[in-house]
Design an enzyme around this catalytic site. Structure first.
Site, short mmCIF file in Angstrom:
data_model
loop_
_atom_site.label_atom_id
_atom_site.label_comp_id
_atom_site.label_asym_id
_atom_site.label_seq_id
_atom_site.Cartn_x
_atom_site.Cartn_y
_atom_site.Cartn_z
CD GLN A 191 6.25 63.53 -74.49
OE1 GLN A 191 5.33 63.99 -73.51
NE2 GLN A 191 7.25 63.67 -74.30
CG PHE A 222 5.03 70.53 -73.58
CD1 PHE A 222 6.02 71.30 -74.28
CD2 PHE A 222 3.95 70.99 -73.69
CE1 PHE A 222 5.37 72.05 -75.44
CE2 PHE A 222 3.25 71.83 -74.77
CZ PHE A 222 4.02 72.30 -75.50
CD GLU A 226 9.58 60.31 -70.74
OE1 GLU A 226 10.00 61.52 -70.63
OE2 GLU A 226 10.38 59.45 -70.03
NE ARG A 304 17.60 64.60 -68.34
CZ ARG A 304 18.51 64.61 -69.08
NH1 ARG A 304 19.54 65.48 -69.36
NH2 ARG A 304 18.44 63.34 -70.12
NE ARG A 336 11.02 72.57 -74.27
CZ ARG A 336 10.28 73.38 -75.51
NH1 ARG A 336 9.20 73.83 -75.08
NH2 ARG A 336 10.92 73.82 -76.65
CG PHE A 338 13.42 64.19 -67.25
CD1 PHE A 338 11.95 63.60 -67.28
CD2 PHE A 338 14.22 63.06 -66.60
CE1 PHE A 338 11.81 62.45 -67.09
CE2 PHE A 338 13.90 61.82 -66.45
CZ PHE A 338 12.58 61.54 -66.75
CB THR A 433 19.86 59.81 -66.88
OG1 THR A 433 18.52 59.75 -66.60
CG2 THR A 433 19.83 61.36 -67.08
CB ALA A 502 15.90 62.38 -72.89
CD GLU A 705 14.57 67.64 -72.16
OE1 GLU A 705 15.41 66.92 -72.59
OE2 GLU A 705 13.63 67.12 -70.98
N1 LUZ Z 1 12.99 60.98 -69.98
C1 LUZ Z 1 13.53 59.98 -69.54
C2 LUZ Z 1 13.57 62.15 -69.95
O1 LUZ Z 1 13.00 58.67 -69.40
N2 LUZ Z 1 14.77 59.91 -69.31
C3 LUZ Z 1 15.56 61.22 -69.13
O2 LUZ Z 1 16.61 61.11 -69.13
C4 LUZ Z 1 14.95 62.25 -69.73
N3 LUZ Z 1 15.51 63.45 -69.91
C5 LUZ Z 1 15.02 64.44 -70.20
C6 LUZ Z 1 13.65 64.41 -70.58
N4 LUZ Z 1 12.69 63.06 -70.51
MO1 MOS Z 2 10.51 64.75 -72.04
S1 MOS Z 2 10.84 65.93 -70.12
O1 MOS Z 2 11.64 65.08 -72.78
O2 MOS Z 2 9.32 63.87 -72.00
#
Ligand code: LUZ
Ligand code: MOS
Length: 768
Positions: A191, A222, A226, A304, A336, A338, A433, A502, A705
């Protein structure tokens, strides 16, 4: 418009990492994972492995040419273990061989001697021992200390949620290829292409312009990709850097389940105070997050949780504290929601506790406390609220009172089957955030044959973002969508990308695409005005034709772009978009971190078989705040998928780590996810088409999400059904509510007496 991937998906022609044709001479990697969760490495013997057929090299930390570090937020995570292992499954060595089978066979010949150290798997134990990833943080609103005396009712309790395996259908993997002058190209199922680029550069020592990362699409992410796609990509990049040969590593399902982090389990303490009108006036909550052995994204996830600790309710006095606790589990990561779902579960548990003790329906308290526009969240932002609109629409459209009446009369008639109902309102903040991450870029080329190519930082992982991006370009130029192609996500075309995460990916990347297309359009209109000798303000483009003052002219899209090119007018553009308005000051924990919030309400009905503890979800009826959906079929797909994933987390997906920190639920035979038989029999989704101005692309609000949290209603519907069978049931606030736990709760000891009249049944119940 259909999802542009549906055709090749259906035919099995879509390209994933494993579908990339391999170059001649490609080698295959495999990780040797730590067999223990915590210990000191006394010796590592790779000699026999190196002698195995096909083995080219066994890499250890000693072979790292750059820095042995992949920690993104906190530098606390080595790529390969040096003298200590911190979790079961931690990569210790990387075998590279001529074939996949040879690499995995050689892994089995590696011997490691580890002197075991104490293993911590419980976040509260970690916190008690001072094992924190980062210092704790507290969000505050009003004055919690002085308000307790004003409360008519005060309730306390503990609420726990387990983790969750991402179970993307495509496992993690990467393929690194050497290119000339010592550079490397990495294909990765990630991602975050830039995160992969950064990690690969860090461990090889190469500058970022020497590593190109390319992503076609993922078979699901999901959140699990990331940050945690970095490890495998960095290992392949390192091996390629050292050996100057292509290296591929795609994890098997069991490797993936055992080695990667998951949704964070949380254990939390809550105390809620209500006044005589059932207004929540005080809420004190402490979260213990099970971070695993390294920080990974845990500090951001923890943040979060705090942001969503009051879900969609206005509570004037709040104190929310969170601890990110270091344990000996694989580093837990984005999933998902977070951390948001974990925070919301606790406030919902607090409300359930209050309702059960007061003998009223939970939704009475929920409805009375929904936030409204102008209400302040504990982090300072004022709500632009659709909470009441969603709730009231759900209530009237689906007939909440009638549903509750039907459940009650069903329960009066049935002794061994009980229905339960729950309402789950959701309010989720849209934006990373971390303010700095809210930026994106797009590169748009109009070719002189009239076709258009778009590249952005967005990664397509099944969520349909490429379709939305394509829609933006087609709409701005008013051309047939078949003229537009969205290309792979590539760090040489689009630099410094934020991960696709996010829920903000469509907003950020579509806005950048919009900006790029509008710049080109402006230049094209100028060319048209010159050609037609009219004022530029009179020019519009519609359905592939140029119009002047509303009249169709002789110029169409194709001749216009060709003319522009011949006149040497640039018809390419690179644009930057950064979300305006947002900021956050961590020193006071106040600000305006979100571009906007997404709202929704779900009504869940379940039937429990009270002899066996098994259950079926009859219906989930949702009103979801779409803003103005730009693609309803994609958005409804996201809602259905999120809902079912949330129900899985709350009901059947049970991660089990033993005291030694080993994952026992390491395959799909022991880790049960929802299938077609366990999804609700009926899912109704109604879009609340709110007209408010917002920062969403074409006012089409983010949808990735928020729907997952509708699944929390599943837990509370089950609780409601269990109470109908056994009003005195002692049910811990502990998710997932598996069939086993449901059965235990149905017959829990503090029961005021079993609600069973049939003698035969009484006997079988006792034998249970
Ligand atoms: N990833 C991130 C996220 O790095 N920062 C966020 O605020 C976030 N929020 C939801 C899902 N992934
Ligand atoms: Mo996400 S939990 O939006 O990689």
């Amino acid at each position: 418009m259909n999802n542009i991937d549906s055709y090749t998906h259906t035919r099995g022609e879509s390209i994933y990492l494993d579908d990339i044709p391999l170059l001649q001479g490609t080698l295959f990697g495999a990780v040797f994972p730590s067999p223990f969760a915590h210990g000191v490495i006394k010796s590592l013997d790779i000699c026999e492995a190196e002698q195995m057929p096909g083995v080219v090299k066994v890499l250890t930390y000693k072979d790292i040419t750059g820095e042995n570090q992949i920690g993104g937020i906190v530098p606390d995570e080595p790529l390969l273990a040096e003298d200590e292992v911190d979790f079961c499954g931690m990569p210790v060595a990387f075998v590279v061989a001529e074939t996949d089978e040879e690499a995995r066979a050689a892994v089995k010949k590696i011997k490691v001697e580890i002197e075991k150290l104490p293993v911590i798997t419980d976040p509260r134990e970690a916190a008690a021992k001072g094992e924190l990833i980062v210092p704790p943080r507290t969000f505050k609103l009003g004055n919690i200390e002085t308000v307790w005396q004003q409360c008519k009712y005060i309730f306390e309790g503990i609420a726990e949620t387990n983790g969750q395996e991402h179970l993307y259908i495509e496992t993690q993997g990467a393929y690194a290829v050497p290119v000339e002058n010592n550079a490397i190209k990495v294909y990765s199922s990630t991602q975050g292409p830039t995160a992969v680029q950064r990690a690969s550069c860090r461990v090889t020592g190469l500058p970022m312009h020497m590593v190109e990362v390319d992503v076609t699409r993922l078979g699901g992410g999901f959140g699990g990709k990331e940050d945690q796609a970095n490890t495998w990509a960095a290992l392949c990049a390192l091996a390629t850097h050292v050996l100057r040969r292509p290296v591929k590593y795609a994890l098997s399902r069991m490797e993936d389940m055992a080695m990667t982090g998951k949704r964070h389990p949380y254990s939390s303490d809550f105390k809620i105070g209500l006044d005589k009108d059932l207004k929540m006036i005080a809420y004190d909550v402490t979260f213990y997050q099970n971070a695993g052995a390294a920080a990974d994204l845990s500090p951001a996830v923890m943040e979060r949780t705090l942001f969503h600790s009051t879900n969609t309710y206005f509570i004037p006095n709040v104190k929310a504290t969170a601890y990110s606790c270091r344990t000996n589990l694989p580093p837990n990561t984005a999933f998902r929601g977070f951390g948001g779902p974990q925070g919301m579960f606790v406030i919902e548990a607090a409300i359930a506790k209050a309702a059960e003790e007061l003998g009223i329906d939970k939704d009475v308290i929920q409805k009375r406390n929904l936030n409204k526009t102008g209400d302040e969240f504990p982090y300072g932002q004022k709500a632009e609220s659709e909470a009441k609109a969603c709730w009231e629409e759900a209530e009237s459209r689906y007939g909440l009172d009638k549903i509750k009446d039907e459940v009650e009369s069903y329960n009066a008639l049935h002794k061994l089957n009980k229905k339960g109902v729950a309402v789950m309102p959701v309010c989720f903040g849209i934006s990373f955030t971390n303010t700095a991450m809210n930026q994106a870029r797009a590169l748009v080329h109009v070719y002189f044959d009239g076709s258009v190519s778009v590249s952005t930082g967005a990664v397509e992982m099944g969520q349909g973002v490429n379709t939305k991006i394509l829609q933006v370009a087609a709409e701005v130029f008013s051309i047939n969508p078949s003229r537009v192609k969205v290309h792979t996500t590539n760090t040489s075309r689009i630099a410094n990308t934020s991960p696709s995460a996010a829920s903000a990916t469509a907003d950020l990347n579509c806005k950048a695409t919009l900006k790029a297309c509008l710049s080109i359009l402006e230049r094209l209109k100028k060319v048209a005005a010159e050609e037609l000798a009219v004022d530029v303000a009179s020019i519009t483009l519609k359905d592939e034709w140029v119009y002047a003052d509303g009249e169709r002219t002789k110029l169409n899209w194709k001749t216009l772009v060709n003319t522009a090119h011949l006149k040497r007018v640039g018809i390419s553009e690179h644009a930057n978009y950064s979300t305006p308005v947002i900021y956050f000051d961590k020193t006071i924990e106040k600000g305006h971190p979100f571009a906007y919030h997404v709202f929704g309400t779900a009504i869940t009905v379940v039937t429990v078989d009270c002899l066996r503890g098994i259950y079926e979800f009859e219906a989930v009826k949702i009103v979801h705040d779409f803003g103005r959906s730009m693609n309803t079929s994609i958005d409804i797909g996201q809602i259905e998928g999120g809902l079912v994933q949330g129900i899985g987390w709350m009901t059947m997906e049970e991660l089990i780590y033993d005291k030694e920190g080993r994952l026992r639920s390491n395959a799909l035979s022991t880790y049960k996810i929802p299938d077609i038989y366990s999804v609700p029999k009926q899912i109704d989704i109604h879009g609340l088409e709110s007209q408010n101005d917002n920062l969403a692309i074409f006012k089409s609000k983010a949808v990735g999400e928020p729907p997952l949290m509708y699944g929390i209603g599943a837990y509370f519907a089950l609780r409601n059904a269990i109470k109908a069978f056994n009003p005195g049931a002692d049910i811990p606030f502990s998710a997932p509510m598996t069939a086993e736990k449901t059965l235990l709760a149905l017959y829990s000891k503090t029961a005021k007496g079993l609600n069973v009249v049939n003698k035969k049944v009484e006997i079988s119940v006792q034998s249970l």
